[in-house]
Design a protein around this motif. Structure first.
Motif, PDB file in Angstrom:
ATOM      1  N   CYS A 151       0.823  -1.217   0.000  1.00 19.31           N
ATOM      2  CA  CYS A 151       0.000   0.000   0.000  1.00 19.31           C
ATOM      3  C   CYS A 151       0.856   1.266   0.000  1.00 19.31           C
ATOM      4  N   LEU A 185      -4.969  -5.299  -2.732  1.00 17.46           N
ATOM      5  CA  LEU A 185      -5.474  -5.503  -1.368  1.00 17.46           C
ATOM      6  C   LEU A 185      -4.293  -5.508  -0.402  1.00 17.46           C
ATOM      7  N   CYS A 186      -4.493  -4.816   0.692  1.00 17.00           N
ATOM      8  CA  CYS A 186      -3.496  -4.701   1.769  1.00 17.00           C
ATOM      9  C   CYS A 186      -3.115  -6.087   2.298  1.00 17.00           C
ATOM     10  N   GLY A 188      -2.396  -6.373   5.468  1.00 14.35           N
ATOM     11  CA  GLY A 188      -2.912  -6.336   6.837  1.00 14.35           C
ATOM     12  C   GLY A 188      -1.963  -5.742   7.862  1.00 14.35           C
ATOM     13  N   GLY A 190      -0.184  -2.656   7.734  1.00 17.18           N
ATOM     14  CA  GLY A 190      -0.014  -1.203   7.836  1.00 17.18           C
ATOM     15  C   GLY A 190      -0.793  -0.572   8.978  1.00 17.18           C
ATOM     16  N   GLY A 191      -0.530   0.715   9.194  1.00 13.59           N
ATOM     17  CA  GLY A 191      -1.250   1.442  10.239  1.00 13.59           C
ATOM     18  C   GLY A 191      -0.976   0.861  11.616  1.00 13.59           C
ATOM     19  N   ALA A 192       0.231   0.329  11.816  1.00 16.43           N
ATOM     20  CA  ALA A 192       0.687  -0.245  13.094  1.00 16.43           C
ATOM     21  C   ALA A 192      -0.058  -1.536  13.445  1.00 16.43           C
ATOM     22  N   GLN A 193      -0.803  -2.101  12.480  1.00 20.23           N
ATOM     23  CA  GLN A 193      -1.473  -3.388  12.741  1.00 20.23           C
ATOM     24  C   GLN A 193      -0.462  -4.497  12.977  1.00 20.23           C
ATOM     25  N   GLU A 198      -5.158  -8.590  15.358  1.00 17.59           N
ATOM     26  CA  GLU A 198      -6.226  -8.016  14.535  1.00 17.59           C
ATOM     27  C   GLU A 198      -7.509  -7.904  15.347  1.00 17.59           C
ATOM     28  N   ARG A 204      -8.429 -13.334   8.631  1.00 15.81           N
ATOM     29  CA  ARG A 204      -7.357 -12.339   8.729  1.00 15.81           C
ATOM     30  C   ARG A 204      -7.104 -11.730   7.358  1.00 15.81           C
ATOM     31  N   VAL A 205      -6.645 -10.482   7.357  1.00 22.45           N
ATOM     32  CA  VAL A 205      -6.399  -9.806   6.079  1.00 22.45           C
ATOM     33  C   VAL A 205      -5.322 -10.555   5.289  1.00 22.45           C
ATOM     34  N   GLU A 208      -6.714 -13.640   3.582  1.00 21.57           N
ATOM     35  CA  GLU A 208      -7.524 -13.259   2.421  1.00 21.57           C
ATOM     36  C   GLU A 208      -6.618 -12.941   1.226  1.00 21.57           C
ATOM     37  N   PHE A 227       7.267  -6.033   5.768  1.00 21.42           N
ATOM     38  CA  PHE A 227       6.056  -6.397   6.522  1.00 21.42           C
ATOM     39  C   PHE A 227       5.131  -7.260   5.663  1.00 21.42           C
TER      40      PHE A 227
END
Ligand code: SF4
Ligand code: SF4
Lengths: 258, 415
Positions: A151, A185-186, A188, A190-193, A198, A204-205, A208, A227
């Protein structure tokens, strides 16, 4: 493997062509260290004078900022910019799209202005300039490979073609997933995830995403982010496909091809 | 207008940069509906409705002028033979709009497309709003055709005022339905259709502010003010930047702090703490759900839905607006966007992947709102999951998000 720090260049009174920003994952995560080493191997082989900051490097603050902790982000940014400006750094290359995004887009407002390049673009330039030459036969020639857009390289910074050009230079058979480029599609993380469990959901992202990647029938999922690499490897394990599907960073693929 | 006032409740944010580029965005994203074409079927149908709406409004000009001047088909003598051709085009458009709206209704109510029927769109006002507008469009277009059909019949009866324009392209086929009627009945139907049409359009304009259909207006300013920076960049918080700077270099700190300096508030708890652009976004949202359909968190069953973030923001903003209308200024109602509308669980599911931003056809950025609310959660409420707390501690102490010794940072180079 020859790796010199900025401090060492300074002591010699010389300057490197470029600073290699290793990032936290590239420094500490065992899987990502392999990407770091592969990239260094390429730089050494091509004969690029590069430096790392070594122990003077710190987290860019990306996960802190995205989790909501602006104070910590500002502190990390302040310290890193002090070090970078202290050395008079002009050009930075990094193998992490999160570091890339922060250094390139977020540090300038804080007084840190550099030319920042992600290793996908850097590798593409080296290939175009004829400085990277693939070996005869080609390790990945004709192999079915799918590429996962991270992303932070893709949508965040609009870089879609450079990593694909790198793959094409290796004569692979690129099979795209349905959700690719701007629609990617991400993984999963990013954004400190990456650093927390989750939230409650049906799957889970990364599961998927990996399902989609595996369904292409590719034997290698190519990535450009430490990551994503971790997330996708977990996904491959979940699908019990470790024996038939590999997750590799494009730098690792190049390192094996020269 | 209260919408304008409400949007201005947001925090100031200056959008600089190349005005040329901004106009280009208006042209491509709003006029050209560039992003709609990521999904072909709705894009084409929507384009018919959109083109129909704009062009049929030209016909409206004549209809309204006729009403004011007491004329009939005012433009017909000036345009001569071109007039029936033009009207024929309008009729084709009216028919395509009509058919498109019928298909839209089917997609929503019969095929029940996931994006259009689940989550925040599964019932209540948003669902009614969408159907209401489609039915209205169908009625308006039918009226237009009925009006022309009766007109043609009246022409054949050589009724007074009814200029001989000949049959119209589409309505001639429904004209026989009315051919048995007397002149006075035809007149009544024709005039009736005319009046309902006018009233319908006026009602539609008044209805806009309460509807997702406001996007037909706000999509344009929204495309103009879309950020020109790479979307990966988060807004800088100057207050905190300075605070860190003064802590590290005390000599740079201002010696005198103005006594009335308010404690800055970190992030957003309520709509007033968001940028005005986020509030404009909220009013521009069409509730199409393209953002949610592409959201990795939503796809994997998390509570987060970027469309809901936008709808919540608008609902809360309307509530705040009504509060101001009733009390002259905002009186604390013990509610806020955060918690009362949007929960921490939703916010924490976001991966900041920007898929929602990329997907939105009207240049909305749901991620900005999510990140501002997260800042509030972290810095004002210290409402942070344990693992993120640990991550922050590690970054602070080890310069990396993991529990690793900083002196091992370059260990990889020596192994
Ligand atoms: S940025 Fe957040 S809300 Fe938007 S699509 Fe990605 S995960 Fe969903
Ligand atoms: S934010 Fe954009 S994509 Fe999402 S529902 Fe609203 S208009 Fe559609």
């Amino acid at each position: 493997m020859t790796v010199k720090t900025m401090a060492e260049y300074m002591a010699e009174g010389t300057e490197p062509e470029v600073l290699f920003w290793v990032g936290c994952a590239g420094s500490f995560d065992q899987r990502a260290q392999r990407i770091t080493k592969a990239f260094v191997q390429i730089l050494n082989k091509v004969g690029i004078q590069f430096a790392i900051l070594g122990q003077e490097e710190g987290c860019t603050g990306d996960p802190a900022r995205r989790s909501g902790n602006e104070f910590l982000f500002q502190m990390m940014a302040y310290n890193n910019i002090q070090v970078l400006n202290g050395y008079g750094i002009k050009k930075i290359v990094t193998a992490c799209p999160h570091c890339f995004n922060t250094l390139k887009n977020e540090y300038p407002a804080l007084g840190g202005e550099y030319e920042v390049i992600h290793h996908a673009t850097f590798l593409q330039q080296l290939i175009n300039d004829g400085r990277i030459v693939m070996k005869e036969g080609g390790t990945f020639k004709g192999k079915k490979i799918t590429y996962h857009d991270s992303c932070y390289l893709g949508r965040a910074n609009n870089i879609y073609e450079a990593p694909r050009a790198v793959l094409e230079a290796m004569d692979v058979e690129l099979v795209e997933m349905k959700r690719c480029r701007t629609n990617g599609l991400c993984c999963g993380a990013g954004g400190a995830q990456m650093f927390k469990e989750e939230e409650q959901g049906t799957t889970r992202v990364n599961f998927e995403r990996t399902k989609e990647a595996v369904a292409t029938g590719a034997s290698i999922i190519a990535a450009n982010c430490p990551f994503c690499t971790t997330m996708l490897m977990d996904g491959v394990k979940n699908q019990e496909k470790e024996d038939s599907v590999q997750v590799l960073d494009i730098a690792e693929m190049i390192a094996q091809s020269i | 207008m209260s919408i304008r006032r409400n949007i201005n409740l947001g925090k100031e944010e200056v959008f600089g940069g190349d005005a040329g580029l901004r106009w280009k965005n208006v042209l491509l994203l709003a006029f050209g509906q560039k992003k709609m074409f990521k999904r072909m079927t709705p894009a084409i149908l929507h384009f018919f409705v959109y083109a129909g709406f704009i062009i049929i409004n030209a016909e409206m000009l004549e209809i309204v002028l006729d009403g004011i001047l007491g004329t009939h088909r005012l433009f017909s003598p000036f345009l001569g033979v071109v007039y029936p051709v033009l009207l024929g085009m309008f009729e084709i458009l009216a028919l395509t709009v009509l058919v498109s709206c019928v298909i839209f209704l089917i997609r929503r109510n019969v095929l029940k497309l996931k994006r259009l029927t689940t989550g925040e769109l599964s019932g209540g006002w948003p669902k009614t709003d969408a159907n209401l507008i489609l039915v209205t469009e169908i009625v308006l277009m039918s009226l237009l055709l009925i009006m022309n059909a009766c007109d043609y019949n009246l022409q054949q009866l050589h009724a007074e005022h009814y200029a001989q324009t000949g049959p119209f392209l589409i309505s001639q086929y429904i004209a026989p339905l009315f051919s048995g009627l007397s002149e006075s009945s035809l007149l009544a139907v024709e005039r009736g259709a005319w009046w309902i049409h006018i009233i319908g359009i006026l009602a539609f304009l008044n209805y806009l502010p309460y509807s997702k259909h406001l996007h037909i207006v706000l999509a344009f300013p929204n495309a103009y003010y879309v950020s020109l920076e790479p979307v990966g960049e988060m807004n800088n918080m100057k207050d905190i930047q300075n605070e860190v700077l003064y802590a590290m270099e005390p000599d740079k700190a201002p010696t005198e702090v103005p006594a009335d300096a308010a404690m800055p508030k970190f992030g957003a708890k309520d709509v007033m703490d968001l940028s005005w652009k986020s509030l404009l976004d909220a009013y521009a949202c069409t509730e199409c759900g393209r953002c949610t359909a592409s959201c990795p968190a939503n796809i994997t069953g998390k509570k987060l839905s970027p469309r809901k973030i936008m709808m919540d923001t608008r609902d809360r903003l309307e509530e705040v607006g009504k509060n101001i209308d009733a009390n002259k200024e905002f009186v604390d109602d013990n509610k806020s966007l955060l918690h009362d509308y949007i929960t921490t669980e939703e916010l924490r599911a976001c991966t900041s992947c920007n898929a929602c931003v990329e997907a939105c056809p009207v240049s909305i950025n749901p991620l900005n709102i999510i990140l501002e609310l997260r800042r509030n959660l972290y810095m004002e409420e210290s409402n942070v999951p344990q693992e993120w707390m640990q991550m922050s501690n590690n970054i602070e102490n080890n310069m990396a998000p993991w529990k690793m010794s900083p002196s091992d940072r370059d260990a990889w180079a020596h192994s």
